[in-house]
Write an enzyme that holds these catalytic residues in place. Structure first.
Site, PDB file in Angstrom:
ATOM      1  CG  HIS A 169      -2.982  -1.036  -6.963  1.00 45.05           C
ATOM      2  ND1 HIS A 169      -3.297  -0.336  -5.830  1.00 45.05           N
ATOM      3  CD2 HIS A 169      -3.087  -2.351  -6.619  1.00 45.05           C
ATOM      4  CE1 HIS A 169      -3.582  -1.181  -4.849  1.00 45.05           C
ATOM      5  NE2 HIS A 169      -3.462  -2.410  -5.315  1.00 45.05           N
ATOM      6  NE  ARG A 214      -4.286  -1.394   0.003  1.00 49.53           N
ATOM      7  CZ  ARG A 214      -4.380  -2.461  -0.806  1.00 49.53           C
ATOM      8  NH1 ARG A 214      -3.399  -2.754  -1.629  1.00 49.53           N
ATOM      9  NH2 ARG A 214      -5.479  -3.204  -0.808  1.00 49.53           N
ATOM     10  CD  GLU A 247      -2.932   3.101  -5.283  1.00 48.36           C
ATOM     11  OE1 GLU A 247      -1.747   2.762  -5.156  1.00 48.36           O
ATOM     12  OE2 GLU A 247      -3.873   2.280  -5.422  1.00 48.36           O
ATOM     13  CG  ASP A 270       1.642  -2.562  -8.338  1.00 48.82           C
ATOM     14  OD1 ASP A 270       1.591  -2.209  -9.535  1.00 48.82           O
ATOM     15  OD2 ASP A 270       0.738  -3.207  -7.773  1.00 48.82           O
TER      16      ASP A 270
HETATM   17  P1  NAD Z   1      -1.569 -11.308   4.839  1.00 51.45           P
HETATM   18  O1  NAD Z   1      -2.631 -10.830   5.761  1.00 51.45           O
HETATM   19  O2  NAD Z   1      -1.524 -12.746   4.453  1.00 51.45           O
HETATM   20  O3  NAD Z   1      -0.119 -10.933   5.424  1.00 51.45           O
HETATM   21  C1  NAD Z   1       0.188  -9.705   5.983  1.00 51.45           C
HETATM   22  C2  NAD Z   1       1.285  -9.957   7.017  1.00 51.45           C
HETATM   23  O4  NAD Z   1       1.694  -8.681   7.536  1.00 51.45           O
HETATM   24  C3  NAD Z   1       0.790 -10.791   8.218  1.00 51.45           C
HETATM   25  O5  NAD Z   1       1.656 -11.885   8.432  1.00 51.45           O
HETATM   26  C4  NAD Z   1       0.810  -9.807   9.382  1.00 51.45           C
HETATM   27  O6  NAD Z   1       1.139 -10.407  10.628  1.00 51.45           O
HETATM   28  C5  NAD Z   1       1.906  -8.852   8.914  1.00 51.45           C
HETATM   29  N1  NAD Z   1       1.881  -7.564   9.615  1.00 51.45           N
HETATM   30  C6  NAD Z   1       0.820  -6.891  10.128  1.00 51.45           C
HETATM   31  N2  NAD Z   1       1.230  -5.758  10.741  1.00 51.45           N
HETATM   32  C7  NAD Z   1       2.580  -5.730  10.600  1.00 51.45           C
HETATM   33  C8  NAD Z   1       3.580  -4.824  11.015  1.00 51.45           C
HETATM   34  N3  NAD Z   1       3.276  -3.741  11.742  1.00 51.45           N
HETATM   35  N4  NAD Z   1       4.865  -5.090  10.675  1.00 51.45           N
HETATM   36  C9  NAD Z   1       5.187  -6.213   9.975  1.00 51.45           C
HETATM   37  N5  NAD Z   1       4.269  -7.111   9.564  1.00 51.45           N
HETATM   38  C10 NAD Z   1       2.998  -6.873   9.866  1.00 51.45           C
HETATM   39  O7  NAD Z   1      -1.679 -10.386   3.546  1.00 51.45           O
HETATM   40  P2  NAD Z   1      -1.111 -10.677   2.077  1.00 51.45           P
HETATM   41  O8  NAD Z   1      -2.152 -11.373   1.296  1.00 51.45           O
HETATM   42  O9  NAD Z   1       0.259 -11.233   2.179  1.00 51.45           O
HETATM   43  O10 NAD Z   1      -1.032  -9.174   1.513  1.00 51.45           O
HETATM   44  C11 NAD Z   1      -0.109  -8.229   2.023  1.00 51.45           C
HETATM   45  C12 NAD Z   1      -0.506  -6.848   1.525  1.00 51.45           C
HETATM   46  O11 NAD Z   1      -0.358  -6.787   0.110  1.00 51.45           O
HETATM   47  C13 NAD Z   1      -2.001  -6.509   1.744  1.00 51.45           C
HETATM   48  O12 NAD Z   1      -2.215  -5.957   3.022  1.00 51.45           O
HETATM   49  C14 NAD Z   1      -2.297  -5.528   0.649  1.00 51.45           C
HETATM   50  O13 NAD Z   1      -2.128  -4.221   1.158  1.00 51.45           O
HETATM   51  C15 NAD Z   1      -1.209  -5.793  -0.399  1.00 51.45           C
HETATM   52  N6  NAD Z   1      -1.741  -6.252  -1.688  1.00 51.45           N
HETATM   53  C16 NAD Z   1      -1.400  -5.564  -2.807  1.00 51.45           C
HETATM   54  C17 NAD Z   1      -1.868  -5.981  -4.046  1.00 51.45           C
HETATM   55  C18 NAD Z   1      -1.488  -5.259  -5.324  1.00 51.45           C
HETATM   56  O14 NAD Z   1      -2.115  -5.492  -6.370  1.00 51.45           O
HETATM   57  N7  NAD Z   1      -0.483  -4.422  -5.325  1.00 51.45           N
HETATM   58  C19 NAD Z   1      -2.711  -7.084  -4.125  1.00 51.45           C
HETATM   59  C20 NAD Z   1      -3.024  -7.787  -2.945  1.00 51.45           C
HETATM   60  C21 NAD Z   1      -2.534  -7.370  -1.724  1.00 51.45           C
END
Ligand code: NAD
Length: 331
Positions: free
Chosen positions: A295, A234, A263, A258
């Protein structure tokens, strides 16, 4: 059940219409984003389906509730744009798609790392113009480099597995150590050590009050000079102005993003005929060691198929008053 899709594009319509055949919901698509000016369109719909940049803040949630909306179905994983407290107080349920293809985002992360390192974006343009000189295109072997992953959830772990194949040393930080970390060969690390040791740092944690501007002047100062920074999570995880300053000082030598904190005014639209007014974004674009995509990390056919299927299953669970497997609850 009638569902209004905000911010929808032709590809959303294509995948959702195909997935809807067994469900038979009444789907209406509008390209208009959800905000205070457009919430009125939800009148007569029991559910709205929204995406990453739709504004679902307190006043919008109240406006949706006043129109009789009972369900907000996010067709994405992140839910930082939704005021969950107001939704709960208004009796509106919120569901999301927690996992649709971690491979899509992890593979895009790797594409960014490889492009920035081997400068394929610049080589492509040079060769098109008949310039076969190699000056300025030198990269480094990924093998043996240290990569720091912040966030070891679904996407972070897939990214780690791929990087293992390159022979990278992987440091990982998360608020909770996942069971698989040791098996994948991730060395669990404190944040300061990860900043100090990593040649490449990639962000895979959600945007929360704790992670807002995680990457800022003070944290960049702890990183190796010449570091590569990748953000496919994000935009607001990064203080963009601080990163621009670090690019100017050549402390950060490569940046792949990305996502961008502002954005919502830019991404997912064709603005090629307009003057872009965001000076910070234009400054970022001016560096040839910065790679920006709009994105698109999630954007694979597999991911879109899963997003459509899971979103409609979420809506069916709501309609049949079953437990909501993918409900987003107030923490
Ligand atoms: P997920 O929930 O499986 O994993 C997120 C991880 O972050 C978890 O293990 C959690 O414990 C950890 N976390 C939470 N707070 C934290 C902190 N303060 N410091 C370090 N780690 C922390 O999510 P995911 O499916 O792996 O997705 C991760 C992120 O990717 C999403 O939150 C979303 O913002 C982003 N995303 C982007 C796109 C894109 O198209 N660019 C698509 C999907 C997801």
């Amino acid at each position: 059940m009638k569902i209004l899709f905000f911010s929808s594009k032709s590809y959303d319509q294509q995948f959702f219409s195909a997935s809807n055949k067994p469900f038979g919901f009444d789907l209406k698509f509008t390209e208009v984003p959800l905000n205070m000016g457009t919430a009125v369109l939800a009148g007569g719909y029991e559910a709205v389906c929204v995406f990453v940049n739709d504004i679902v803040n307190e006043e919008v949630v109240k406006a949706l509730a006043a129109q009789g909306v009972k369900l907000i179905a996010l067709r994405c994983a992140g839910y930082n744009n939704v005021d969950l407290k107001t939704a709960a107080a208004s009796g509106i349920k919120v569901v999301r798609v927690p996992a649709y293809s971690p491979y899509s985002v992890a593979e895009h992360t790797i594409a960014m790392i490889l492009t920035l390192n081997r400068k394929t974006h610049r080589a492509y343009n040079r060769v098109k113009e008949g310039n076969f000189a190699l000056n300025g295109l030198m990269g480094f072997d990924l093998h043996g480099k240290t990569v720091g992953l912040i966030g070891l959830g679904k996407i972070g772990l897939v990214t780690a597995r791929i990087l293992n194949g390159f022979g990278c040393k992987i440091l990982g930080y998360d608020i909770a150590k996942p069971e698989e970390a040791d098996r994948i060969g991730i060395e669990f690390s404190g944040l300061d050590n990860l900043y100090n040791q990593s040649d490449i740092i990639s962000l895979h944690c959600p945007l929360t009050p704790d992670t807002y501007h995680l990457i800022r002047k003070e944290t960049i100062a702890k990183m190796k000079k010449g570091v590569m920074l990748i953000n496919t999570s994000r935009g607001a995880l990064i203080d963009t102005k601080a990163v621009i300053e670090a690019l100017k000082q050549e402390h950060i030598s490569y940046l792949g993003v990305d996502v961008y904190e502002e954005e919502a005014d830019l991404f997912f639209e064709d603005l090629s005929g307009r003057v872009i007014q965001d000076d910070v974004f234009m400054r970022l674009l001016s560096f040839n060691n910065v790679l920006i995509t709009g994105h698109q990390a999630f954007f694979t056919s597999n991911a879109l198929q899963n997003i459509a299927d899971i979103t409609l299953q979420n809506i069916q669970e709501f309609e049949s008053a079953k437990g909501l497997k993918n409900e987003v609850l107030l923490s």
